[in-house]
Design a protein around this motif. Sequence first.
Motif, mmCIF file in Angstrom:
data_model
loop_
_atom_site.group_PDB
_atom_site.id
_atom_site.type_symbol
_atom_site.label_atom_id
_atom_site.label_comp_id
_atom_site.label_asym_id
_atom_site.label_seq_id
_atom_site.Cartn_x
_atom_site.Cartn_y
_atom_site.Cartn_z
ATOM 1 N N HIS A 127 0.804 -1.238 0.000
ATOM 2 C CA HIS A 127 0.000 0.000 0.000
ATOM 3 C C HIS A 127 0.828 1.274 0.000
ATOM 4 O O HIS A 127 0.406 2.288 0.563
ATOM 5 N N CYS A 128 2.014 1.205 -0.598
ATOM 6 C CA CYS A 128 2.858 2.406 -0.646
ATOM 7 C C CYS A 128 2.498 3.281 -1.842
ATOM 8 O O CYS A 128 1.923 2.816 -2.823
ATOM 9 N N SER A 129 2.889 4.548 -1.748
ATOM 10 C CA SER A 129 2.900 5.409 -2.926
ATOM 11 C C SER A 129 4.265 5.248 -3.580
ATOM 12 O O SER A 129 5.240 4.911 -2.913
ATOM 13 N N ILE A 130 4.303 5.514 -4.895
ATOM 14 C CA ILE A 130 5.548 5.347 -5.643
ATOM 15 C C ILE A 130 6.001 6.724 -6.126
ATOM 16 O O ILE A 130 5.197 7.479 -6.681
ATOM 17 N N HIS A 131 7.245 7.048 -5.907
ATOM 18 C CA HIS A 131 7.778 8.310 -6.424
ATOM 19 C C HIS A 131 7.983 8.212 -7.935
ATOM 20 O O HIS A 131 8.618 7.275 -8.410
ATOM 21 N N HIS A 132 7.463 9.182 -8.664
ATOM 22 C CA HIS A 132 7.684 9.187 -10.113
ATOM 23 C C HIS A 132 9.145 9.471 -10.441
ATOM 24 O O HIS A 132 9.653 9.052 -11.460
ATOM 25 N N HIS A 133 9.781 10.207 -9.542
ATOM 26 C CA HIS A 133 11.212 10.486 -9.727
ATOM 27 C C HIS A 133 11.935 10.114 -8.448
ATOM 28 O O HIS A 133 11.610 10.663 -7.395
ATOM 29 N N SER A 134 12.860 9.198 -8.531
ATOM 30 C CA SER A 134 13.689 8.929 -7.356
ATOM 31 C C SER A 134 15.121 8.782 -7.840
ATOM 32 O O SER A 134 15.392 8.793 -9.039
ATOM 33 N N SER A 135 16.041 8.672 -6.900
ATOM 34 C CA SER A 135 17.432 8.641 -7.335
ATOM 35 C C SER A 135 18.275 7.771 -6.413
ATOM 36 O O SER A 135 17.843 7.393 -5.331
ATOM 37 N N MET A 136 19.466 7.449 -6.896
ATOM 38 C CA MET A 136 20.390 6.628 -6.123
ATOM 39 C C MET A 136 21.404 7.553 -5.441
ATOM 40 O O MET A 136 21.739 8.613 -5.959
ATOM 41 N N ASP A 137 21.841 7.132 -4.256
ATOM 42 C CA ASP A 137 22.829 7.914 -3.515
ATOM 43 C C ASP A 137 23.973 7.010 -3.081
ATOM 44 O O ASP A 137 23.810 5.800 -2.974
ATOM 45 N N ARG A 138 25.098 7.619 -2.787
ATOM 46 C CA ARG A 138 26.234 6.862 -2.266
ATOM 47 C C ARG A 138 26.266 6.950 -0.753
ATOM 48 O O ARG A 138 26.171 8.033 -0.187
ATOM 49 N N LYS A 139 26.400 5.791 -0.138
ATOM 50 C CA LYS A 139 26.541 5.731 1.315
ATOM 51 C C LYS A 139 27.975 5.273 1.574
ATOM 52 O O LYS A 139 28.333 4.139 1.252
ATOM 53 N N ASN A 140 28.763 6.154 2.107
ATOM 54 C CA ASN A 140 30.203 5.866 2.234
ATOM 55 C C ASN A 140 30.548 5.211 3.555
ATOM 56 O O ASN A 140 30.192 5.711 4.607
ATOM 57 N N TYR A 141 31.192 4.079 3.478
ATOM 58 C CA TYR A 141 31.807 3.506 4.674
ATOM 59 C C TYR A 141 32.855 2.483 4.255
ATOM 60 O O TYR A 141 32.799 1.946 3.148
ATOM 61 N N VAL A 142 33.786 2.246 5.129
ATOM 62 C CA VAL A 142 34.903 1.372 4.772
ATOM 63 C C VAL A 142 34.758 0.048 5.494
ATOM 64 O O VAL A 142 34.634 0.001 6.716
ATOM 65 N N TYR A 143 34.685 -1.006 4.727
ATOM 66 C CA TYR A 143 34.601 -2.334 5.300
ATOM 67 C C TYR A 143 35.031 -3.311 4.213
ATOM 68 O O TYR A 143 34.742 -3.092 3.043
ATOM 69 N N PRO A 144 35.726 -4.387 4.577
ATOM 70 C CA PRO A 144 36.275 -5.251 3.527
ATOM 71 C C PRO A 144 35.244 -5.897 2.602
ATOM 72 O O PRO A 144 35.581 -6.277 1.481
ATOM 73 N N ASP A 145 33.985 -5.997 3.059
ATOM 74 C CA ASP A 145 32.991 -6.636 2.179
ATOM 75 C C ASP A 145 32.484 -5.682 1.096
ATOM 76 O O ASP A 145 31.640 -6.023 0.294
ATOM 77 N N LEU A 146 33.014 -4.450 1.095
ATOM 78 C CA LEU A 146 32.521 -3.428 0.178
ATOM 79 C C LEU A 146 33.709 -2.771 -0.526
ATOM 80 O O LEU A 146 34.200 -1.730 -0.104
ATOM 81 N N PRO A 147 34.188 -3.386 -1.622
ATOM 82 C CA PRO A 147 35.460 -2.923 -2.199
ATOM 83 C C PRO A 147 35.433 -1.475 -2.695
ATOM 84 O O PRO A 147 36.469 -0.832 -2.700
ATOM 85 N N SER B 124 22.787 3.196 -2.736
ATOM 86 C CA SER B 124 21.500 2.992 -2.071
ATOM 87 C C SER B 124 20.601 4.174 -2.443
ATOM 88 O O SER B 124 20.925 4.931 -3.363
ATOM 89 N N GLN B 125 19.487 4.308 -1.766
ATOM 90 C CA GLN B 125 18.650 5.495 -1.978
ATOM 91 C C GLN B 125 18.503 6.185 -0.640
ATOM 92 O O GLN B 125 18.174 5.549 0.358
ATOM 93 N N TYR B 126 18.755 7.477 -0.620
ATOM 94 C CA TYR B 126 18.709 8.194 0.653
ATOM 95 C C TYR B 126 17.661 9.300 0.623
ATOM 96 O O TYR B 126 16.652 9.227 1.314
ATOM 97 N N GLU B 127 17.870 10.293 -0.238
ATOM 98 C CA GLU B 127 16.969 11.454 -0.247
ATOM 99 C C GLU B 127 15.556 11.055 -0.656
ATOM 100 O O GLU B 127 14.599 11.323 0.055
ATOM 101 N N VAL B 128 15.437 10.432 -1.822
ATOM 102 C CA VAL B 128 14.117 10.083 -2.337
ATOM 103 C C VAL B 128 14.064 8.582 -2.626
ATOM 104 O O VAL B 128 14.651 8.115 -3.582
ATOM 105 N N PRO B 129 13.384 7.826 -1.782
ATOM 106 C CA PRO B 129 13.286 6.380 -2.008
ATOM 107 C C PRO B 129 12.248 6.070 -3.096
ATOM 108 O O PRO B 129 11.432 6.917 -3.432
ATOM 109 N N LEU B 130 12.287 4.855 -3.610
ATOM 110 C CA LEU B 130 11.330 4.453 -4.649
ATOM 111 C C LEU B 130 9.885 4.474 -4.131
ATOM 112 O O LEU B 130 8.981 4.955 -4.801
#
Length: 469
Positions: free
Chosen positions: A67-87, A93-99
């Motif tokens: 039962h969600c609404s869907i954004h007609h415009h959404s975007s991808m964002d970078r979430k920065n962190y350092v960890y070996p599982d993430l080269p 991910s999506q931060y400002e405007v989710p799907l």
Amino acid sequence: MEYERIIGLETHVELSTNTKIFCGCPIGFGGEPNTRCCPVCTGQPGALPVLNRAVVEYGIKAGLALHCSIHHHSSMDRKNYVYPDLPKSYQISQYEVPLCYDGYLTLGDGTKIRINRIHIEEDAGKLIHTENAVLIDYNRGGVPLIEIVTEPDFRSAEQVREYLERLRLIMKYLDVSDCKMQEGSLRCDVNVSVRPKGSEAFGVRTEIKNVNSFSFIERAIDSEYKRQIALLERGEKIVQQTLRYDEEKRAVEPMRSKEDADDYRFFPEPDIPQIVVSQQEIDAIKASLPELPAEKRTRYGKVWGLSDYESEQLTKYPNIAKCFEQMVEETKEPKLCANVMLTHLFRFLHTEEEKERAEFPLSVQEFSVVVKHISRSALSNQFLKQIVDTMMEQRKPFDALFDLKEFQVDEGETERAVMIVLEQNEKMVADFKNGKEKAIGGLIGQVMRATKGRADAKTVEKLIREQLT
Ligand code: ADP
Ligand code: MG
Ligand code: ZN
């Protein structure tokens, strides 16, 4: 003092698209480590991600079903962190405007758990801890996820469990994920806080990361709830932090102090254009959604007259529901089919896996044949168990095993049996005539015994009543 538990969930669901979210690598559990990767999903410099459209479609499906609404415009964002599982050292991910945003899921008692947002993102690789080394498998890196974030609307671990079970079922019906908790395709971050009963303000919360079994979730919530209350009772403060649940110790332990959004230095992903979804696309996806479990349960109850219990059981596994509906289609006898499925066929599915697959030694059509015989009164219900057992054991259809006549006693024979029983049981007859309605049960039982169970119980009752009134 009495305390109230407040819980909010962030649930990660791995999508079962054919390929990863930003490259053409195949996805799927297992596989030789580091064989399903490429420069994009291992974050090599200069590699460019391309968004997999199917991920957006799957995300919208999940959103609409919740039962969600869907954004007609959404975007991808970078979430920065350092960890070996993430080269790459950042997760896309999506931060400002989710799907998807502003949805809900309704629990059995009508409680609505509000969904704040659903966003799409990539999974990270997997660390494998061995005795003297930590190994990394990047096969999971870039596998598409949706993250479903609820409002802090849960008040007990039981509600959390119910929500997750319902959520998992919806995802299975949508066929967007297999939601196997033991393989990590459904996992949760559990946010817990407590507040004095009656108080309005929320307390400081902690977040238990990556819990991936129902029983762990319940125990983790319980142990964290107790820990927080003990702190408050001692007059100490709760520190907002990220915890890990250790099942062996049955206790939570700190992972790191909770980072703020600021620490991730989110910024718009420059390599992926805005996601544009038209209303027509949303409408088309909506029209393609299958009937979901809640709708099925309502229909089984309202249209087919099944009990809540029956409807719940029959919709718990999509393939069972499919078999059941096929039988109803063939026989037009929903109540009888529910009985055959739940009381008789279910006995042959032992594990969860077998129930998921819903494969029987014989096709369900063969059982529809039996149901049809019963509904035409050619066969009495009480032979069902024996018949189903024999069919299953020998893997043969009814007609190859039985002759309908074996199960039948004609009316004349039934009537003679009734007359004899009435003559021989003067006391029960007198009781019944004196208003003891229950006595008829004893008489019917005698007739059934005399006919070795082959008489039709309803006919017997009718005949006895005719004789005695
Ligand atoms: P963040 O952006 O820091 O991750 P969010 O506001 O997105 O925080 O919330 C993350 C999750 O924590 C959500 O599921 C939300 O329901 C839950 N949550 C927020 N506040 C509380 C609280 N006081 N107690 C329990 N859960 C909470
Ligand atoms: Mg969060
Ligand atoms: Zn790849």
